[in-house]
Design a protein around this motif. Structure first.
Motif, PDB file in Angstrom:
ATOM      1  N   LEU A  95      45.503 -57.027  -6.658  1.00 37.48           N
ATOM      2  CA  LEU A  95      44.069 -57.146  -6.373  1.00 37.48           C
ATOM      3  C   LEU A  95      43.437 -55.776  -6.184  1.00 37.48           C
ATOM      4  O   LEU A  95      42.366 -55.487  -6.723  1.00 37.48           O
ATOM      5  CB  LEU A  95      43.873 -57.979  -5.105  1.00 37.48           C
ATOM      6  CG  LEU A  95      43.569 -59.458  -5.253  1.00 37.48           C
ATOM      7  CD1 LEU A  95      43.371 -60.065  -3.889  1.00 37.48           C
ATOM      8  CD2 LEU A  95      42.324 -59.633  -6.073  1.00 37.48           C
ATOM      9  N   VAL A  96      44.131 -54.921  -5.388  1.00 36.65           N
ATOM     10  CA  VAL A  96      43.597 -53.594  -5.133  1.00 36.65           C
ATOM     11  C   VAL A  96      43.479 -52.803  -6.433  1.00 36.65           C
ATOM     12  O   VAL A  96      42.457 -52.143  -6.690  1.00 36.65           O
ATOM     13  CB  VAL A  96      44.506 -52.858  -4.119  1.00 36.65           C
ATOM     14  CG1 VAL A  96      44.184 -51.380  -4.092  1.00 36.65           C
ATOM     15  CG2 VAL A  96      44.341 -53.447  -2.746  1.00 36.65           C
ATOM     16  N   ILE A 145      31.243 -64.662  -3.604  1.00 39.41           N
ATOM     17  CA  ILE A 145      30.666 -63.338  -3.397  1.00 39.41           C
ATOM     18  C   ILE A 145      30.737 -62.513  -4.686  1.00 39.41           C
ATOM     19  O   ILE A 145      29.778 -61.834  -5.057  1.00 39.41           O
ATOM     20  CB  ILE A 145      31.404 -62.610  -2.257  1.00 39.41           C
ATOM     21  CG1 ILE A 145      31.116 -63.296  -0.930  1.00 39.41           C
ATOM     22  CG2 ILE A 145      30.979 -61.166  -2.161  1.00 39.41           C
ATOM     23  CD1 ILE A 145      31.957 -62.783   0.193  1.00 39.41           C
ATOM     24  N   ALA A 146      31.862 -62.586  -5.389  1.00 41.20           N
ATOM     25  CA  ALA A 146      32.102 -61.635  -6.470  1.00 41.20           C
ATOM     26  C   ALA A 146      31.489 -62.048  -7.787  1.00 41.20           C
ATOM     27  O   ALA A 146      31.391 -61.229  -8.687  1.00 41.20           O
ATOM     28  CB  ALA A 146      33.607 -61.431  -6.656  1.00 41.20           C
ATOM     29  N   GLY A 156      35.122 -68.307  -0.812  1.00 40.79           N
ATOM     30  CA  GLY A 156      34.196 -67.243  -0.454  1.00 40.79           C
ATOM     31  C   GLY A 156      34.292 -66.060  -1.386  1.00 40.79           C
ATOM     32  O   GLY A 156      33.272 -65.487  -1.791  1.00 40.79           O
ATOM     33  N   ALA A 157      35.530 -65.681  -1.766  1.00 41.33           N
ATOM     34  CA  ALA A 157      35.699 -64.537  -2.657  1.00 41.33           C
ATOM     35  C   ALA A 157      35.047 -64.799  -4.005  1.00 41.33           C
ATOM     36  O   ALA A 157      34.355 -63.939  -4.554  1.00 41.33           O
ATOM     37  CB  ALA A 157      37.185 -64.223  -2.828  1.00 41.33           C
ATOM     38  N   VAL A 204      48.392 -58.675  -3.219  1.00 40.88           N
ATOM     39  CA  VAL A 204      47.387 -57.784  -2.659  1.00 40.88           C
ATOM     40  C   VAL A 204      47.291 -56.488  -3.463  1.00 40.88           C
ATOM     41  O   VAL A 204      46.196 -56.020  -3.786  1.00 40.88           O
ATOM     42  CB  VAL A 204      47.715 -57.494  -1.179  1.00 40.88           C
ATOM     43  CG1 VAL A 204      46.809 -56.427  -0.641  1.00 40.88           C
ATOM     44  CG2 VAL A 204      47.592 -58.760  -0.369  1.00 40.88           C
ATOM     45  N   THR A 212      35.855 -50.846 -10.408  1.00 42.45           N
ATOM     46  CA  THR A 212      34.751 -50.194  -9.726  1.00 42.45           C
ATOM     47  C   THR A 212      34.666 -48.709  -9.979  1.00 42.45           C
ATOM     48  O   THR A 212      33.623 -48.125  -9.758  1.00 42.45           O
ATOM     49  CB  THR A 212      34.842 -50.417  -8.209  1.00 42.45           C
ATOM     50  OG1 THR A 212      36.127 -49.990  -7.781  1.00 42.45           O
ATOM     51  CG2 THR A 212      34.637 -51.850  -7.869  1.00 42.45           C
ATOM     52  N   ALA A 238      42.128 -59.296   2.095  1.00 38.18           N
ATOM     53  CA  ALA A 238      42.054 -58.453   0.904  1.00 38.18           C
ATOM     54  C   ALA A 238      41.196 -59.112  -0.165  1.00 38.18           C
ATOM     55  O   ALA A 238      40.378 -58.442  -0.806  1.00 38.18           O
ATOM     56  CB  ALA A 238      43.458 -58.173   0.367  1.00 38.18           C
ATOM     57  N   ALA A 239      41.358 -60.436  -0.348  1.00 35.86           N
ATOM     58  CA  ALA A 239      40.579 -61.116  -1.383  1.00 35.86           C
ATOM     59  C   ALA A 239      39.091 -61.028  -1.077  1.00 35.86           C
ATOM     60  O   ALA A 239      38.285 -60.627  -1.935  1.00 35.86           O
ATOM     61  CB  ALA A 239      41.027 -62.573  -1.493  1.00 35.86           C
ATOM     62  N   VAL A 240      38.703 -61.380   0.161  1.00 39.54           N
ATOM     63  CA  VAL A 240      37.277 -61.366   0.496  1.00 39.54           C
ATOM     64  C   VAL A 240      36.743 -59.935   0.503  1.00 39.54           C
ATOM     65  O   VAL A 240      35.645 -59.653  -0.006  1.00 39.54           O
ATOM     66  CB  VAL A 240      37.057 -62.046   1.861  1.00 39.54           C
ATOM     67  CG1 VAL A 240      35.606 -61.933   2.270  1.00 39.54           C
ATOM     68  CG2 VAL A 240      37.453 -63.493   1.777  1.00 39.54           C
ATOM     69  N   SER A 300      38.674 -68.566   2.171  1.00 39.55           N
ATOM     70  CA  SER A 300      38.564 -67.217   1.631  1.00 39.55           C
ATOM     71  C   SER A 300      38.579 -67.232   0.108  1.00 39.55           C
ATOM     72  O   SER A 300      37.914 -66.416  -0.532  1.00 39.55           O
ATOM     73  CB  SER A 300      39.697 -66.339   2.152  1.00 39.55           C
ATOM     74  OG  SER A 300      40.908 -66.747   1.585  1.00 39.55           O
ATOM     75  N   LEU A 334      37.777 -57.295  -1.196  1.00 39.85           N
ATOM     76  CA  LEU A 334      37.594 -56.735  -2.536  1.00 39.85           C
ATOM     77  C   LEU A 334      36.452 -57.424  -3.264  1.00 39.85           C
ATOM     78  O   LEU A 334      35.745 -56.786  -4.051  1.00 39.85           O
ATOM     79  CB  LEU A 334      38.895 -56.847  -3.315  1.00 39.85           C
ATOM     80  CG  LEU A 334      39.969 -55.928  -2.739  1.00 39.85           C
ATOM     81  CD1 LEU A 334      41.314 -56.194  -3.361  1.00 39.85           C
ATOM     82  CD2 LEU A 334      39.581 -54.491  -2.924  1.00 39.85           C
ATOM     83  N   ALA A 335      36.213 -58.717  -2.971  1.00 42.70           N
ATOM     84  CA  ALA A 335      35.038 -59.377  -3.548  1.00 42.70           C
ATOM     85  C   ALA A 335      33.766 -58.715  -3.044  1.00 42.70           C
ATOM     86  O   ALA A 335      32.819 -58.484  -3.820  1.00 42.70           O
ATOM     87  CB  ALA A 335      35.043 -60.862  -3.193  1.00 42.70           C
ATOM     88  N   ILE A 336      33.735 -58.373  -1.740  1.00 44.90           N
ATOM     89  CA  ILE A 336      32.564 -57.678  -1.199  1.00 44.90           C
ATOM     90  C   ILE A 336      32.406 -56.314  -1.860  1.00 44.90           C
ATOM     91  O   ILE A 336      31.289 -55.887  -2.185  1.00 44.90           O
ATOM     92  CB  ILE A 336      32.692 -57.559   0.329  1.00 44.90           C
ATOM     93  CG1 ILE A 336      32.576 -58.926   0.972  1.00 44.90           C
ATOM     94  CG2 ILE A 336      31.637 -56.634   0.890  1.00 44.90           C
ATOM     95  CD1 ILE A 336      32.803 -58.922   2.447  1.00 44.90           C
ATOM     96  N   VAL A 337      33.542 -55.622  -2.091  1.00 46.92           N
ATOM     97  CA  VAL A 337      33.477 -54.316  -2.758  1.00 46.92           C
ATOM     98  C   VAL A 337      32.865 -54.470  -4.144  1.00 46.92           C
ATOM     99  O   VAL A 337      32.005 -53.673  -4.555  1.00 46.92           O
ATOM    100  CB  VAL A 337      34.885 -53.693  -2.834  1.00 46.92           C
ATOM    101  CG1 VAL A 337      34.872 -52.492  -3.764  1.00 46.92           C
ATOM    102  CG2 VAL A 337      35.330 -53.254  -1.467  1.00 46.92           C
ATOM    103  N   ALA A 389      40.531 -53.964  -8.354  1.00 49.92           N
ATOM    104  CA  ALA A 389      39.286 -53.439  -7.800  1.00 49.92           C
ATOM    105  C   ALA A 389      39.100 -51.983  -8.174  1.00 49.92           C
ATOM    106  O   ALA A 389      37.991 -51.555  -8.503  1.00 49.92           O
ATOM    107  CB  ALA A 389      39.284 -53.598  -6.280  1.00 49.92           C
TER     108      ALA A 389
END
Lengths: 102, 211
Positions: free
Chosen positions: B113-114, B203-204, B199-200, B110, B121, A75-77, B196, A79-82, B117
């Motif tokens: 987080l959702v 990426i973000a 990485g998160a 989770v 977004t 979920a973390a990765v 992760s 949502l970061a991609i999103v 997002a």
């Protein structure tokens, strides 16, 4: 009426089916990730149910714990991609993220 | 106001339908064979059974809400219902540690987080069109194709069940097992979490160009 293994398997199967429908029909990337969470939860219910009714011990519960850990990382990765997709395309509709096509 | 009441009624109706579905499928699951095998205690549904059906119904109704809702925020609420219901189902399987882990990680982590997002977004003003989907028919066909197979497998297969052990605290057992038999997967999982996390963030984050 006693609650049996089949009851939990039905709940897990329905969670999986709704997750599958969500993943395949959503065009919102966050919605797709929600569907993945539903699928993982269906698998988790099955893990715990089989552990309780068939195997005994805690091995199935530990599998379910690992699934939860991997789901959190996913979920973390994801949502970061999103967020990165949103910054690039100004939308998170998965139809428009097609730079690598052709 | 009337729209809100209608939505509320829809959710309640959906929950009731899901509960009824699980009850009917449960009757099928017990089936004639099992009824002849067990000398039919013929007790009325106890509190545990009622609680199970209510929680299973909440779980399935939440999942259906995720799949069918037009608003991504309602989908998130449906996900909350599904995760809460699944977590409370673990209690029936004497997996108390798993239930608490589900509550902490899924709902506390989770789901937040959702929601983050979703808020970051979607332009909030046009949120009603934020959750377009491919149309109901494709999803319905997929559901009709997959669900009967899984339900049939769950109902027909003669599972080699044991008599479940009495409910006991599992936290100590799980801790012992994680640090003895499952030590390597445990450490690898911690590495995966670290990777992760990094990485998160990588990426973000926004690129800051120093011209």
């Amino acid at each position: 009426m006693q609650i049996s293994l089949s009851h939990f398997l039905i709940v897990g199967a329905l969670l999986f089916c709704f997750g599958l429908v969500t993943v395949t029909t959503r065009r919102n990337a966050v919605g797709v990730l929600m569907g993945v969470e539903l699928i993982l939860n269906g698998a988790n219910v099955n893990f715990a149910a089989f552990n309780h009714y068939v195997v005994g011990g805690v091995s199935g519960q530990i599998f379910a714990l690992f699934v939860i850990v991997l789901a959190a990382a996913e979920a973390a990765v994801g949502l970061a991609i999103v967020l990165a997709v949103f910054q690039t395309f100004k939308t998170i509709d998965v139809r428009y993220a097609d730079l690598m096509r052709e | 106001m009337t729209q809100t009441t209608g939505k509320l009624l829809g959710w309640i109706l959906g929950t009731a339908l899901a509960i009824g579905f699980v009850v009917v499928m449960g009757q099928l699951a017990i089936g004639p064979a099992a009824q002849s095998m067990v000398p039919a205690p013929a007790t009325s549904a106890g509190l545990t059974e009622v609680l199970f059906y209510v929680l299973a119904g909440v779980t399935i109704a939440g999942a259906a809400g995720v799949a069918l809702s037009h608003n991504i925020l309602y989908s998130a609420i449906g996900l909350l219902m599904a995760l809460l219901g699944a977590g409370s189902l673990y209690v029936f399987l004497s997996a108390d540690f798993l239930a608490v882990a589900q509550l902490l990680i899924y709902i506390g982590g989770v789901l937040v987080l959702v929601l983050f997002a979703v808020m970051l977004t979607n332009r909030i003003t046009e949120i009603t069109v934020s959750n377009t989907s491919l149309g109901l028919w494709g999803g319905l066909m997929l559901f009709v194709a997959v669900a009967p197979v899984l339900l049939a497998v769950a109902l027909v297969t003669p599972w080699a069940t044991i008599t479940p052990a009495a409910a006991a605290h599992t936290t100590e057992t799980i801790g012992d097992a994680l640090l003895s038999r499952w030590l390597l997967p445990f450490e690898v999982a911690s590495l995966v979490l670290l990777a992760s996390l990094v990485g998160a963030v990588a990426i973000a984050r926004k690129e800051i160009k120093a011209d």
